[in-house]
Design a protein around this motif. Structure first.
Motif, PDB file in Angstrom:
ATOM      1  N   ALA A 329      -0.642  -7.659 -15.965  1.00 28.68           N
ATOM      2  CA  ALA A 329       0.476  -7.792 -15.020  1.00 28.68           C
ATOM      3  C   ALA A 329       0.682  -6.533 -14.181  1.00 28.68           C
ATOM      4  O   ALA A 329       1.502  -6.517 -13.267  1.00 28.68           O
ATOM      5  CB  ALA A 329       1.756  -8.123 -15.795  1.00 28.68           C
ATOM      6  N   MET A 330      -0.047  -5.491 -14.484  1.00 27.95           N
ATOM      7  CA  MET A 330       0.121  -4.238 -13.724  1.00 27.95           C
ATOM      8  C   MET A 330      -0.701  -4.301 -12.436  1.00 27.95           C
ATOM      9  O   MET A 330      -1.782  -4.882 -12.404  1.00 27.95           O
ATOM     10  CB  MET A 330      -0.304  -3.032 -14.576  1.00 27.95           C
ATOM     11  N   VAL A 331      -0.152  -3.661 -11.407  1.00 24.19           N
ATOM     12  CA  VAL A 331      -0.780  -3.738 -10.078  1.00 24.19           C
ATOM     13  C   VAL A 331      -1.616  -2.486  -9.824  1.00 24.19           C
ATOM     14  O   VAL A 331      -1.111  -1.365  -9.872  1.00 24.19           O
ATOM     15  CB  VAL A 331       0.298  -3.855  -8.981  1.00 24.19           C
ATOM     16  N   MET A 332      -2.914  -2.721  -9.557  1.00 25.97           N
ATOM     17  CA  MET A 332      -3.785  -1.608  -9.172  1.00 25.97           C
ATOM     18  C   MET A 332      -3.848  -1.584  -7.652  1.00 25.97           C
ATOM     19  O   MET A 332      -4.055  -2.636  -7.032  1.00 25.97           O
ATOM     20  CB  MET A 332      -5.195  -1.853  -9.720  1.00 25.97           C
ATOM     21  N   GLY A 333      -3.677  -0.429  -7.053  1.00 26.82           N
ATOM     22  CA  GLY A 333      -3.710  -0.422  -5.590  1.00 26.82           C
ATOM     23  C   GLY A 333      -3.501   0.946  -4.996  1.00 26.82           C
ATOM     24  O   GLY A 333      -3.711   1.969  -5.665  1.00 26.82           O
ATOM     25  N   ASP A 334      -3.084   0.932  -3.731  1.00 30.61           N
ATOM     26  CA  ASP A 334      -2.866   2.167  -2.977  1.00 30.61           C
ATOM     27  C   ASP A 334      -1.835   3.037  -3.708  1.00 30.61           C
ATOM     28  O   ASP A 334      -0.698   2.615  -3.904  1.00 30.61           O
ATOM     29  CB  ASP A 334      -2.357   1.790  -1.571  1.00 30.61           C
ATOM     30  N   PRO A 335      -2.216   4.249  -4.085  1.00 30.15           N
ATOM     31  CA  PRO A 335      -1.290   5.117  -4.820  1.00 30.15           C
ATOM     32  C   PRO A 335       0.012   5.372  -4.067  1.00 30.15           C
ATOM     33  O   PRO A 335       1.052   5.588  -4.678  1.00 30.15           O
ATOM     34  CB  PRO A 335      -2.076   6.426  -4.975  1.00 30.15           C
ATOM     35  N   LEU A 336      -0.031   5.308  -2.735  1.00 33.62           N
ATOM     36  CA  LEU A 336       1.174   5.608  -1.952  1.00 33.62           C
ATOM     37  C   LEU A 336       2.068   4.389  -1.753  1.00 33.62           C
ATOM     38  O   LEU A 336       3.135   4.486  -1.149  1.00 33.62           O
ATOM     39  CB  LEU A 336       0.768   6.201  -0.594  1.00 33.62           C
ATOM     40  N   ASP A 337       1.647   3.244  -2.277  1.00 33.68           N
ATOM     41  CA  ASP A 337       2.443   2.021  -2.160  1.00 33.68           C
ATOM     42  C   ASP A 337       3.399   1.922  -3.355  1.00 33.68           C
ATOM     43  O   ASP A 337       2.974   2.062  -4.505  1.00 33.68           O
ATOM     44  CB  ASP A 337       1.468   0.824  -2.142  1.00 33.68           C
ATOM     45  N   GLU A 338       4.677   1.668  -3.061  1.00 29.99           N
ATOM     46  CA  GLU A 338       5.678   1.594  -4.141  1.00 29.99           C
ATOM     47  C   GLU A 338       5.377   0.489  -5.156  1.00 29.99           C
ATOM     48  O   GLU A 338       5.819   0.542  -6.294  1.00 29.99           O
ATOM     49  CB  GLU A 338       7.089   1.359  -3.566  1.00 29.99           C
ATOM     50  N   LYS A 339       4.631  -0.529  -4.747  1.00 31.58           N
ATOM     51  CA  LYS A 339       4.355  -1.651  -5.657  1.00 31.58           C
ATOM     52  C   LYS A 339       3.287  -1.292  -6.705  1.00 31.58           C
ATOM     53  O   LYS A 339       3.146  -1.947  -7.717  1.00 31.58           O
ATOM     54  CB  LYS A 339       3.851  -2.867  -4.861  1.00 31.58           C
ATOM     55  N   THR A 340       2.537  -0.241  -6.429  1.00 25.73           N
ATOM     56  CA  THR A 340       1.389   0.076  -7.279  1.00 25.73           C
ATOM     57  C   THR A 340       1.792   0.691  -8.616  1.00 25.73           C
ATOM     58  O   THR A 340       2.606   1.616  -8.655  1.00 25.73           O
ATOM     59  CB  THR A 340       0.453   1.039  -6.519  1.00 25.73           C
ATOM     60  N   ASP A 341       1.203   0.159  -9.691  1.00 23.43           N
ATOM     61  CA  ASP A 341       1.406   0.744 -11.020  1.00 23.43           C
ATOM     62  C   ASP A 341       0.261   1.699 -11.363  1.00 23.43           C
ATOM     63  O   ASP A 341       0.468   2.710 -12.022  1.00 23.43           O
ATOM     64  CB  ASP A 341       1.407  -0.358 -12.100  1.00 23.43           C
ATOM     65  N   ILE A 342      -0.967   1.309 -10.981  1.00 25.46           N
ATOM     66  CA  ILE A 342      -2.172   2.029 -11.419  1.00 25.46           C
ATOM     67  C   ILE A 342      -2.953   2.473 -10.187  1.00 25.46           C
ATOM     68  O   ILE A 342      -3.276   1.644  -9.328  1.00 25.46           O
ATOM     69  CB  ILE A 342      -3.065   1.113 -12.282  1.00 25.46           C
TER      70      ILE A 342
END
Ligand code: NAI
Ligand code: MG
Length: 503
Positions: A329-342
């Motif tokens: 359920a964790m979101v991997m993505g752009d580190p600068l995006d608030e939605k990102t967990d990983i």
């Protein structure tokens, strides 16, 4: 020192790319930005996109000489200042950094790939906290009086050591730097830091900001490679204390160099921290605890990551399923995006190393790998150093994946049947940094807490380093403690005995 102002923004800025450029190509020595003597620079990349975001000064022995000379000159006046005033200055640095938390968080996310919401902002806040904590301890640099003879006053006083050389890694660079710089300064030392080549920017900004408060030369920072810049700092004759956080391998080199000069050394090295879960634990809380313990939000790039998880046999399958569901359920993505967990792994070198471990685990007979979460699909991130978190089961304790520090989002889960056997397995490691035990039977929890070979054991929680609690490992995990009053007194000061015969 440059006589022209350097074009870094005076006020906090949220334009991390512009700030990264403005910080390019400089050390910070003697109260100002200084270019490297050699003129050499190296590239700094955003690991989420592969783009170059800055160039860092490539320091060498000549830069080390300049920084240490400035620190040595500044140290005399700094040590002569009342200790509480030094503390107040360090606390003011903390207050100033609080105003820059958002800026620092974005900058560290840019250069390390650590997610803004789950990691980078937390780190920036903790740095301010550490500075404020140590800043309050200026009046605690106490010695003792020693009964000796009726006509002799015998006391110990604590004195600073002089210039401290600090070498830091890239995983939590601002925080690990603060754990060294804050107590060193409050104790009356001055400091030269050598930053990690992968993450030289946010720490440089921290140094610049703190230098708005501190007298020039008290806190200097160099960027550069280990052998060319770190080694001459460690072996510099005027550096009277060395403090290092990083790999065991380099820790050994640093300790040998410190031994040549007979100067004290503090080492914070790796870990392979066990987490022990009993069937009577609070299941949901413990599953959530496993996710935070493994530092999945930091891509597992933590020396205290729970990279060996021992679960009592009746609940082990459910536990792995519940863990995997949570990581999924964790979101991997752009580190600068608030939605990102990983976010991402720091560098290509670490990426290859971690991938190598995962492939070896997958190829191991009897082992099962569960890859969790999803690779980001944003085309802008296609060159990003993302690795799906992996939970292994079915590995043997002797496996390289279980014995060596992976420093990536990879953990191994094992079943166990009784406290004795799990204690033996947990202690069967070269490392001894941290451990945790999860049970509602506090008698068992405490028994294991006493018998686990680790510098820090937590029961029913597994927090990261906290101000005021001594932190540091045993066995190959290190030497000495950080983060507490005692650590400051023991590792950044020496005790002088003074005897006065007044008859
Ligand atoms: P490293 O130990 O090589 O680097 C840490 C710092 O030491 C950097 O600033 C580096 O420039 C400096 N250094 C390297 N060689 C030196 C020398 N001869 N003299 C003085 N300074 C020197 O760590 P690296 O290569 O970044 O990571 C390798 C492994 O180390 C990781 O996979 C992880 O297992 C472990 N590690 C542990 C950390 C911890 O928090 N305990 C932090 C970073 C890495
Ligand atoms: Mg290395």
């Amino acid at each position: 020192m440059l006589d022209r102002p350097h074009p870094t923004p005076k006020d906090p800025t949220l334009d991390e790319r512009a700030l990264a450029k403005a910080l390019s190509g400089m050390h910070f020595i003697g109260g100002g930005f200084v270019p490297p003597r050699s003129g050499k620079r190296f590239a700094v990349h955003n690991p989420a996109t592969g783009e170059q975001v800055a160039e860092a000064a490539e320091g060498d022995a000549a830069d080390v000489d300049a920084a240490v000379a400035n620190a040595a000159t500044a140290q005399k006046a700094w040590a002569a200042m009342p200790a509480r005033k030094r503390g107040a200055a360090v606390a003011s640095c903390g207050a100033l950094l609080r105003e820059h938390v958002e800026e620092l968080a974005r900058l560290i996310a840019l250069e390390t790939g650590k997610a803004l919401r789950t990691e980078s902002r937390v780190e920036a806040n903790t740095v301010a906290d550490i500075l404020e904590f140590f800043g309050g301890l200026g009046s605690e640099l106490k010695g003792e009086s020693v009964p000796f003879a009726p006509n002799v006053l015998s006391v110990t006083v604590r004195e600073p050591l002089g210039v401290v050389g600090a070498i830091i890694p890239w995983n939590v660079p601002m925080l690990l730097m603060a754990l060294k710089v804050a107590p060193a300064l409050v104790a009356g030392n001055t400091v030269v830091v050598k930053s990690a080549e992968e993450a030289p920017l946010a720490v440089l900004r921290v140094c610049e900001l703190m230098n708005r408060v501190l007298p020039p030369g008290c806190f200097n920072i160099l960027s550069g490679y280990g052998p060319e810049c770190g080694a001459p700092l460690v072996s510099h004759q005027k550096v009277r204390k060395v403090t290092f956080t990083g790999s065991v391998e380099v820790g050994r080199i640093v300790a040998k160099a410190a031994a040549e000069k007979i100067v004290p050394v503090t080492l914070e090295l790796g870990g392979k921290s066990p987490m022990i879960v009993f069937a009577d634990c609070d299941f949901e809380k413990t599953v959530a605890g496993a996710i935070t313990s493994m530092r999945f939000t930091r891509q597992g790039q933590s020396c205290t990551a729970a990279s060996r998880i021992y679960v009592e046999r009746p609940i082990v399958e459910n536990f792995v399923d519940a863990m995997a569901a949570k990581v999924d359920a964790m979101v991997m993505g752009d580190p600068l995006d608030e939605k990102t967990d990983i976010g991402t792994i720091i560098s290509h070198g670490q990426y290859d190393k971690v991938r190598g471990f995962i492939e070896e685990g997958r190829a191991t007979k009897g082992a099962t790998a569960r890859a969790c979460s999803r690779m980001p699909d944003d085309p802008a991130l296609k060159k990003g150093l993302f690795i799906q978190p992996v939970i292994f089961t079915g590995l043997q304790n002797a496996s390289r994946l279980v014995q060596e520090e992976i420093f990536g989002p990879v953990t191994c889960v094992f079943p166990f049947d009784d406290p004795q056997s799990v204690l033996a397995a947990a202690n069967d490691s070269e490392y001894g940094l941290a451990a945790s035990v999860w049970t509602n039977n506090l008698r068992v929890g405490l028994e294991l807490a006493h018998r686990l070979e680790a510098g820090l054991v937590q029961v029913n929680q597994n927090l990261v380093v906290q101000a005021n609690l001594s932190y540091g490992g045993v066995k190959s995990s290190g030497l000495g403690k950080e983060a507490s009053l005692e650590a400051m007194l023991e590792h950044f000061m020496h005790k002088k005995t003074i005897m006065v015969n007044y008859q």
